[in-house]
Design a protein around this motif. Sequence first.
Motif, short mmCIF file in Angstrom:
data_model
loop_
_atom_site.label_atom_id
_atom_site.label_comp_id
_atom_site.label_asym_id
_atom_site.label_seq_id
_atom_site.Cartn_x
_atom_site.Cartn_y
_atom_site.Cartn_z
N ALA A 37 0.85 -1.20 0.00
CA ALA A 37 0.00 0.00 0.00
C ALA A 37 0.88 1.25 0.00
N PRO A 38 0.40 2.34 -0.59
CA PRO A 38 1.19 3.58 -0.57
C PRO A 38 1.38 4.08 0.86
N THR A 39 2.49 4.76 1.07
CA THR A 39 2.80 5.27 2.41
C THR A 39 1.93 6.47 2.76
N ARG A 40 1.69 6.62 4.05
CA ARG A 40 0.92 7.75 4.54
C ARG A 40 1.81 8.74 5.29
N LEU A 41 3.12 8.65 5.08
CA LEU A 41 4.04 9.54 5.77
C LEU A 41 3.88 10.99 5.33
N ALA A 42 3.43 11.23 4.10
CA ALA A 42 3.22 12.60 3.64
C ALA A 42 2.12 13.29 4.44
N ILE A 43 1.11 12.53 4.83
CA ILE A 43 0.04 13.10 5.65
C ILE A 43 0.59 13.51 7.01
N ALA B 112 3.69 14.37 7.61
CA ALA B 112 4.53 15.55 7.40
C ALA B 112 3.68 16.81 7.33
N PHE B 113 2.55 16.76 6.66
CA PHE B 113 1.65 17.91 6.57
C PHE B 113 1.13 18.30 7.95
N ILE B 114 0.71 17.31 8.72
CA ILE B 114 0.19 17.58 10.07
C ILE B 114 1.29 18.16 10.96
N TYR B 115 2.50 17.60 10.87
CA TYR B 115 3.61 18.12 11.67
C TYR B 115 3.95 19.55 11.27
N GLY B 116 3.87 19.85 9.98
CA GLY B 116 4.10 21.22 9.52
C GLY B 116 3.06 22.18 10.07
N LEU B 117 1.79 21.75 10.08
CA LEU B 117 0.73 22.59 10.65
C LEU B 117 0.94 22.82 12.14
N VAL B 118 1.41 21.80 12.85
CA VAL B 118 1.70 21.96 14.28
C VAL B 118 2.81 22.99 14.47
N GLY B 119 3.87 22.88 13.68
CA GLY B 119 4.97 23.85 13.78
C GLY B 119 4.52 25.25 13.44
N LEU B 120 3.71 25.40 12.40
CA LEU B 120 3.21 26.71 12.00
C LEU B 120 2.37 27.33 13.11
N SER B 121 1.49 26.54 13.70
CA SER B 121 0.63 27.09 14.77
C SER B 121 1.44 27.43 16.02
N GLY C 44 9.78 27.55 11.07
CA GLY C 44 9.16 26.72 12.11
C GLY C 44 8.41 25.53 11.53
N THR C 45 7.73 25.77 10.40
CA THR C 45 7.01 24.69 9.73
C THR C 45 7.98 23.61 9.26
N VAL C 46 9.06 24.02 8.61
CA VAL C 46 10.05 23.07 8.10
C VAL C 46 10.74 22.35 9.26
N PHE C 47 11.09 23.09 10.31
CA PHE C 47 11.77 22.49 11.47
C PHE C 47 10.93 21.38 12.09
N PHE C 48 9.67 21.67 12.37
CA PHE C 48 8.81 20.67 13.00
C PHE C 48 8.57 19.48 12.07
N HIS D 141 11.98 17.30 11.74
CA HIS D 141 12.41 16.57 12.93
C HIS D 141 11.38 15.52 13.37
N LEU D 142 10.11 15.84 13.31
CA LEU D 142 9.11 14.86 13.70
C LEU D 142 8.99 13.74 12.67
N MET D 143 9.28 14.03 11.40
CA MET D 143 9.25 12.98 10.39
C MET D 143 10.38 11.97 10.61
N VAL D 144 11.55 12.43 11.01
CA VAL D 144 12.65 11.51 11.31
C VAL D 144 12.26 10.59 12.46
N ILE D 145 11.68 11.16 13.50
CA ILE D 145 11.25 10.35 14.65
C ILE D 145 10.16 9.36 14.22
N THR D 146 9.19 9.82 13.43
CA THR D 146 8.12 8.94 12.95
C THR D 146 8.66 7.82 12.09
N PHE D 147 9.59 8.14 11.20
CA PHE D 147 10.17 7.12 10.33
C PHE D 147 10.89 6.04 11.15
#
Length: 174
Positions: free
Chosen positions: A49-55, A57-66, A106-110, A113-119
């Motif tokens: 199945a296709p990966t859902r890691l992009a989703i 990454a988007f959520i982590y970016g929104l967290v960083g932005l907020s 901030g968006t890119v940072f979050f 870093h959170l994508m590395v941990i998730t991976f």
Amino acid sequence: MSNKVIHAIYNDDDVLMDAVKQTRAAHHHIEEIYTPFPVHGLDKAMGLAPTRLAICAFIYGLVGLSIYTTLMNFVMINDWPQDIGGKPSFSYIDNMPAFVPIMFEGTVFFAAHLMVITFYMRSKLWPFKKAENPDVRTTDDHFLMEVGVHCNEEELVSFFTSTGAVEVKVVEKH
């Protein structure tokens, strides 16, 4: 129940791709494939199945932005407002163009870093974890396909030999 698996070793990625397609067509379950480098199209050939890691990454970016937007609003507008260059502006909307680079970073940072941990968590790659590579040749120049054996050992050995495997072994998986 037996934990036997077949290790079919290939020395060419094109032969491996053909063998994966033949194995899927014969309705055998491929448990894992070990390769020395990424093989383009292997995930589709295996039917993964296709990966859902992009989703994520988007959520982590929104967290960083907020978080960064809230932080900037608190620090620059509420907590310590400043008169910079004789132009006081004590509203966030008026100062927002100056905050855009900080919000982007901030968006890119979050996200990064959170994508590395998730991976690492998703891949179960913990610090000091023992390698699970069944054959050291797969880190250099060979490809290994692992298929479960279910009372059809001789049939699978002859099948994988016919797909172009240079070596076929039946091993106990623990």
